[in-house]
Scaffold this motif. Structure first.
Motif, mmCIF file in Angstrom:
data_model
loop_
_atom_site.group_PDB
_atom_site.id
_atom_site.type_symbol
_atom_site.label_atom_id
_atom_site.label_comp_id
_atom_site.label_asym_id
_atom_site.label_seq_id
_atom_site.Cartn_x
_atom_site.Cartn_y
_atom_site.Cartn_z
ATOM 1 N N GLU A 12 -3.987 2.656 1.011
ATOM 2 C CA GLU A 12 -3.420 1.477 0.337
ATOM 3 C C GLU A 12 -3.775 0.184 1.064
ATOM 4 O O GLU A 12 -3.280 -0.884 0.712
ATOM 5 C CB GLU A 12 -1.909 1.620 0.205
ATOM 6 N N GLY A 13 -4.600 0.294 2.088
ATOM 7 C CA GLY A 13 -5.056 -0.909 2.781
ATOM 8 C C GLY A 13 -4.188 -1.343 3.948
ATOM 9 O O GLY A 13 -4.458 -2.375 4.558
ATOM 10 N N ARG A 42 -3.985 -10.409 10.361
ATOM 11 C CA ARG A 42 -3.197 -10.730 9.167
ATOM 12 C C ARG A 42 -3.277 -9.680 8.053
ATOM 13 O O ARG A 42 -3.590 -10.005 6.900
ATOM 14 C CB ARG A 42 -3.602 -12.109 8.609
ATOM 15 N N PRO A 43 -2.972 -8.424 8.394
ATOM 16 C CA PRO A 43 -2.890 -7.428 7.315
ATOM 17 C C PRO A 43 -1.614 -7.677 6.509
ATOM 18 O O PRO A 43 -0.693 -8.330 7.007
ATOM 19 C CB PRO A 43 -2.789 -6.107 8.074
ATOM 20 N N HIS A 108 -1.313 12.780 1.521
ATOM 21 C CA HIS A 108 -2.699 12.477 1.189
ATOM 22 C C HIS A 108 -3.134 11.131 1.761
ATOM 23 O O HIS A 108 -4.305 10.811 1.728
ATOM 24 C CB HIS A 108 -2.906 12.485 -0.330
ATOM 25 N N GLY A 109 -2.153 10.378 2.234
ATOM 26 C CA GLY A 109 -2.466 9.068 2.783
ATOM 27 C C GLY A 109 -3.045 9.131 4.178
ATOM 28 O O GLY A 109 -3.458 8.147 4.720
#
Lengths: 110, 132
Positions: A12-13, A42-43, A108-109
């Motif tokens: 999901e980034g 800055r995520p 699954h992540g």
């Protein structure tokens, strides 16, 4: 032996920090530095995955509170993931879990 | 380490810079005791917190004495500075989000008995965990 750190980006980034070892007074500086580096990028979200942290003490609790406050101050969502049973008990007792979100990651992540 | 006929044993460990090694050696010493997994983890956390206090506040050499009995284990963490003088310290929970005040509070939550003594020779925190 000091704490080691792995880093990933999940599907999901979100940026994921994976400390490996005890979160005690000796781990505070390297882990804080890594959190600082990640926040500087800055995520939108930063996850600290606790899978490989068998031990955490009050130094670790304070470090995690500081990391969360630092992230929140910059508008970045920070959470802990995959917290084991013993640490969960500790985070409940210290009320850390009333400040810092603790999430379940989908398998699954990973 | 001395082991007598009743299975009682005592060992003394210096509180230096590296607490992970101190925990490892404590774990080794506790292995023969009949502590549950959670009890052992809680006891080791409490010892680590007491050692943190020595390293944070005392700035003088500290020592951990571990005693193993048939029905309980005891840890005495002593320092020569004697900065810990309030026998009732750590009785109340830190406020939510507090950055201090967790050490003695956690020790009291983790152990069956916590006793703080201080005098001219320094301070000692005595932690007791009874075996199930």
């Amino acid at each position: 032996m000091g704490i080691r750190l792995d880093r990933q980006t999940d599907r999901e980034g979100a940026r994921v920090l994976i400390p490996i070892g005890d979160l005690d007074r000796d781990a505070v500086e390297p882990l804080s530095a890594a959190v600082g580096e990640e926040l500087a990028g800055r995520p939108a979200r930063l996850v600290i995955r606790m899978t490989h942290v068998p031990f955490c003490d009050s130094s670790g609790i304070v470090m995690l509170l500081d990391a969360h406050a630092d992230a929140t101050g910059r508008g970045i969502w920070l959470a802990l993931a995959d917290v084991g049973e013993h640490l969960r008990g500790l985070f409940r007792l210290s009320a850390l879990d009333r400040v810092v979100p603790i999430i379940e990651e989908p398998p699954h992540g990973r | 380490m001395a082991d007598d006929a009743h299975g009682e044993a005592v060992t003394s460990l210096p509180i230096g810079g590296n607490l992970s090694e101190l925990r490892e050696r404590t774990r080794d010493f506790l292995t023969p005791a009949k502590l549950g997994e959670r009890q052992e983890a809680n006891f080791i956390l409490a010892i680590s917190e007491a050692a943190n206090n020595v390293l944070d506040h005392a700035r003088t050499p500290g020592v951990l004495v571990l005693r193993r009995y048939a029905d309980r284990v005891v840890a005495e963490i002593s320092d020569e500075a004697g900065t810990l003088t309030d026998p009732r310290a750590g009785m109340t929970a830190p406020e939510v989000g507090s950055r201090r005040g967790y050490g003695l509070w956690l020790m009291r939550q983790m152990c069956d008995e916590v006793e703080i003594t201080s005098g001219p020779a320094g301070s000692t925190v005595r932690l007791v965990m009874r075996c199930d």
